[in-house]
Write an enzyme that holds these catalytic residues in place. Structure first.
Site, mmCIF file in Angstrom:
data_model
loop_
_atom_site.group_PDB
_atom_site.id
_atom_site.type_symbol
_atom_site.label_atom_id
_atom_site.label_comp_id
_atom_site.label_asym_id
_atom_site.label_seq_id
_atom_site.Cartn_x
_atom_site.Cartn_y
_atom_site.Cartn_z
ATOM 1 N N ARG A 13 9.215 2.432 -7.437
ATOM 2 C CA ARG A 13 8.473 3.295 -8.368
ATOM 3 C C ARG A 13 7.526 4.226 -7.610
ATOM 4 O O ARG A 13 7.759 5.427 -7.529
ATOM 5 C CB ARG A 13 7.680 2.431 -9.376
ATOM 6 C CG ARG A 13 7.184 3.203 -10.597
ATOM 7 C CD ARG A 13 5.884 3.972 -10.404
ATOM 8 N NE ARG A 13 4.792 3.103 -9.975
ATOM 9 C CZ ARG A 13 3.606 3.568 -9.584
ATOM 10 N NH1 ARG A 13 3.370 4.883 -9.570
ATOM 11 N NH2 ARG A 13 2.659 2.738 -9.187
ATOM 12 N N ASP A 14 6.485 3.704 -7.015
ATOM 13 C CA ASP A 14 5.481 4.555 -6.373
ATOM 14 C C ASP A 14 6.082 5.307 -5.193
ATOM 15 O O ASP A 14 5.674 6.436 -4.884
ATOM 16 C CB ASP A 14 4.300 3.680 -5.901
ATOM 17 C CG ASP A 14 3.019 4.469 -5.700
ATOM 18 O OD1 ASP A 14 3.007 5.682 -5.974
ATOM 19 O OD2 ASP A 14 2.014 3.877 -5.259
ATOM 20 N N HIS A 205 -4.431 -2.047 -3.187
ATOM 21 C CA HIS A 205 -3.337 -1.062 -3.153
ATOM 22 C C HIS A 205 -3.742 0.027 -2.158
ATOM 23 O O HIS A 205 -4.517 0.919 -2.485
ATOM 24 C CB HIS A 205 -3.140 -0.508 -4.569
ATOM 25 C CG HIS A 205 -2.059 0.519 -4.711
ATOM 26 N ND1 HIS A 205 -0.845 0.244 -5.317
ATOM 27 C CD2 HIS A 205 -1.992 1.812 -4.340
ATOM 28 C CE1 HIS A 205 -0.092 1.335 -5.315
ATOM 29 N NE2 HIS A 205 -0.765 2.306 -4.725
ATOM 30 N N HIS A 207 -2.967 3.001 0.781
ATOM 31 C CA HIS A 207 -2.063 3.999 1.356
ATOM 32 C C HIS A 207 -2.424 4.185 2.825
ATOM 33 O O HIS A 207 -3.583 4.077 3.206
ATOM 34 C CB HIS A 207 -2.162 5.320 0.584
ATOM 35 C CG HIS A 207 -1.407 5.290 -0.716
ATOM 36 N ND1 HIS A 207 -0.424 6.195 -1.030
ATOM 37 C CD2 HIS A 207 -1.481 4.443 -1.765
ATOM 38 C CE1 HIS A 207 0.073 5.913 -2.226
ATOM 39 N NE2 HIS A 207 -0.552 4.867 -2.697
ATOM 40 N N CYS A 238 3.334 11.955 -0.097
ATOM 41 C CA CYS A 238 3.379 13.074 -1.029
ATOM 42 C C CYS A 238 4.416 14.092 -0.557
ATOM 43 O O CYS A 238 4.415 14.486 0.607
ATOM 44 C CB CYS A 238 2.000 13.731 -1.087
ATOM 45 S SG CYS A 238 1.993 15.199 -2.115
ATOM 46 N N ASN A 247 2.450 4.538 0.773
ATOM 47 C CA ASN A 247 1.910 3.191 0.621
ATOM 48 C C ASN A 247 2.034 2.433 1.939
ATOM 49 O O ASN A 247 2.909 2.728 2.746
ATOM 50 C CB ASN A 247 2.748 2.432 -0.413
ATOM 51 C CG ASN A 247 2.551 2.964 -1.811
ATOM 52 O OD1 ASN A 247 3.231 3.883 -2.222
ATOM 53 N ND2 ASN A 247 1.598 2.409 -2.530
#
Lengths: 300, 300
Positions: A13-14, A205, A207, A238, A247
Site C-alpha cells: 500500500r504505502d 512508522h 521513513h 516519493c 519507508n
C-alpha cells in the site's frame, strides 16, 4: 525466549501507491503472497481511497479477491470514508486503517479538510467498522516534522492520538512521513505518548529519507514500542523526488531486530526473495541495503 | 553549549580507494578542499600503500603537494610500512594511520601477514613516526564480523586494540568493515573497550552495508564514544559488489548528530555541495540519503 516485535508490512500500500506507474494486479498479489510466505503476519494490502486520488491502487477490490489468504495473517486496507469502508467490507478485509495528519497544512493538502473537519468522518468510519466486527488502526502523519510547517508541536500529536484512541481505534501508528526525525526527538515523543496512552497501543512508522530510520526504531524500542511499520525493499519514495528513500525497508528492520535478539517470525532469506521479486518487476534498484547486499553476495 | 563530536572524514581515502576507476588528482584535491570548506577538521587524504595494491591512490604524494592547506585541519594518510612512512613524511602529512584486522583470516587476505607478523611492522612505523614528531591513529578492521570467520570474538578486538595503544597510537578506530554489526553488539563491545581503554581513545568506524550504521553510531554515543569516521556521499562501497553501500555517509552522520543536539563544526549545506561535486565527477548516484534528499528537493 526472545521478546517479540510486530512488523506491519505496508509495502503493497504505502510503497506501491508512490510508484510512478501502475503495478499489474497479478504482481501485487504475487508480492503479498511472497510476503506472507516470508512470515509477515500483518500486511497492508491496499487502499480504498477513490481511484481518482490514488490510481496506482485502483485495483484494491481485485487484489483482495485474487489473494490466497493464510490463517493468522491480518490483511488490512486504508479507508478514508464511509464509501471506502463499504468497499473494504465487500472485499473482506481483516482490519481497516484510518488516517490524518498532526499538521494542519499537511492534513489539508492530503485530505482536503481541516483536522477538525476530519474527525467526524473518521468517527463514522470507526463506528461502522466496529459495528461490522472489524478492528481499526489509526495513522498520524507528519508527527515529527511537516514539509509546510516544520517541526510539529508534540501537543498536536498527543491531541490527535488521544482522539483516535477515544473513538475506538485499536492502535495508533505515529509517522515520520517526510523522514526528518532523529533519535532524541523520537525517544522524547514516544516516551510521552507511551506514558499517556500505553506503549502497546502505539506503533512507529519511519521513513528513511535521511538514513535515520533504523536509529529511530532503536530509540522507540528503548521506550517500549514493539510494533513498527516497514516496506519491503524500502518501497515508498516519493515519485516526484527521484532518489529519495521511502519507508524503512522491512529487510533492514528484520536484520536489525534479529541482531538485537528480538523475534519477528520473519524468515530474512524469504523476505529478501520477496524484495528481489518486486525489484525485478519494477525494473529499478530499490533502496533496501540488505536487499542490495544480499543481491551483491549472490552475484559475487 | 552543545557537546562536541569529532568527525574523521575518510572519503578521499577509504571511499576513493574502492572506486572501480582512477579519480583524477585534480578532482581529489578539489574534493578535499570542498570538505575543509564545509568545516571538516580531520581529513584522511590518501594512502601510502604501494600503488600495485591500490592503484586508485597512486597519486598520494601529488595530492598532498597540490593541496591548499588550512590552519587547524589534520591531513592524515594511511601508512602500511616504513617505506610508506618515508613517503608520508616527504608529503608533509599531519598524522598517519596504521591498520590491521581483528580477524586472522581477514588480516592475511588484506595484509598478507598473520596478526603476530603485522605487529613488528606497525611498531617500527609508530616508533619512527613518533620520532619524526607525527601522531599516529590505529584502525582495527573486522572488529565485529569477518567475511571469512563470521563473528570475531571480542577478546581478539581487545587484544589488538591494547597492543596498538601500547605501541603509542593516539586513538584506535574500531571498524565494522563489512557492515554486519547491530546496536546491541556495538553497545556491548564499545562499553567494554571504553571501560578498558577510555572512550576518548576510541572511534567508531561503521559501514552501512545493511543500513544499520547510524543506529550503531547512536549505540556507541550512548557509551561515550565521541569520534566517528565517515565518508562524504557514503563513498566506499566495494567495487566488486555493485549496489552495496560503503562507509556511513558524512551527510547522514552530521544530520543525525545535529538533530540530537551535538556540535560538529560542519556546515551541512556546504557538505552536501561537496557530496554533489564528487557525485557528479563519478557520474553515478552515491548512497548518501541526505545527499539524495537534498538533491531531490533542489530539483522539485
Amino acid at each position: 525466549m526472545a521478546e517479540r516485535v510486530r512488523i506491519v508490512e505496508v509495502g503493497p500500500r504505502d510503497g506501491l501507491q508512490n510508484e510512478a506507474t501502475f503495478v499489474p494486479t497479478e504482481d501485487k498479489v504475487a508480492l503479498i503472497e511472497h510476503l506472507q510466505d516470508a512470515g509477515l503476519a500483518y500486511i497492508e494490502v491496499s487502499s480504498f481511497v477513490h481511484p481518482k486520488w490514488i490510481p496506482q491502487l485502483a485495483d484494491a477490490d481485485e487484489v483482495f479477491r485474487r489473494l490466497s489468504r493464510r490463517e493468522g495473517v491480518t490483511y488490512a486496507a486504508l479507508v478514508p470514508n464511509a464509501r471506502g469502508l463499504e468497499r473494504a467490507l465487500a472485499a473482506g478485509v481483516t482490519e481497516i486503517a484510518v488516517f490524518l495528519s498532526a499538521s494542519e497544512t499537511h492534513n489539508r493538502q492530503n485530505i482536503n479538510k481541516t483536522i477538525d473537519e476530519t474527525f467526524p468522518v473518521l468517527e463514522e468510519v470507526v463506528r461502522e467498522a466496529t459495528a461490522a466486527g472489524l478492528s481499526v488502526r489509526g495513522y498520524v502523519s507528519t508527527a515529527f516534522g511537516c514539509p509546510y510547517e516544520g517541526e510539529v508541536p508534540l501537543e498536536r500529536v498527543l491531541g490527535v492520538t488521544e482522539r483516535l484512541l477515544a473513538m475506538g481505534v485499536r492502535e495508533v501508528s505515529i509517522g515520520d512521513t517526510i523522514g526528518v526525525a532523529t533519535p532524541k526527538q523520537v525517544r522524547e515523543r514516544f516516551a510521552e505518548l507511551a506514558n499517556r496512552f500505553g506503549a502497546e497501543r502505539l506503533a512507529g512508522h519511519f521513513h528513511d529519507t535521511r538514513g535515520t530510520a533504523l536509529a529511530n526504531v532503536c530509540a522507540a524500542l528503548e521506550v517500549g514500542i514493539r510494533t513498527f511499520d516497514s516496506s519491503v525493499g524500502g518501497l515508498g519514495g516519493c515519485p516526484y523526488a527521484p532518489g529519495a528513500s521511502g519507508n524503512v525497508a522491512t529487510e533492514e528492520l528484520v536484520y536489525l531486530l534479529h541482531g538485537m535478539g528480538y523475534a519477528t517470525g520473519v524468515d530474512l532469506d524469504r523476505l529478501v526473495s520477496a524484495g528481489r521479486f518486486i525489484q525485478e518487476r519494477l525494473g529499478r534498484k530499490l533502496p533496501s541495503r540488505v536487499l542490495a547486499a544480499c543481491t551483491a553476495e549472490r552475484m559475487a
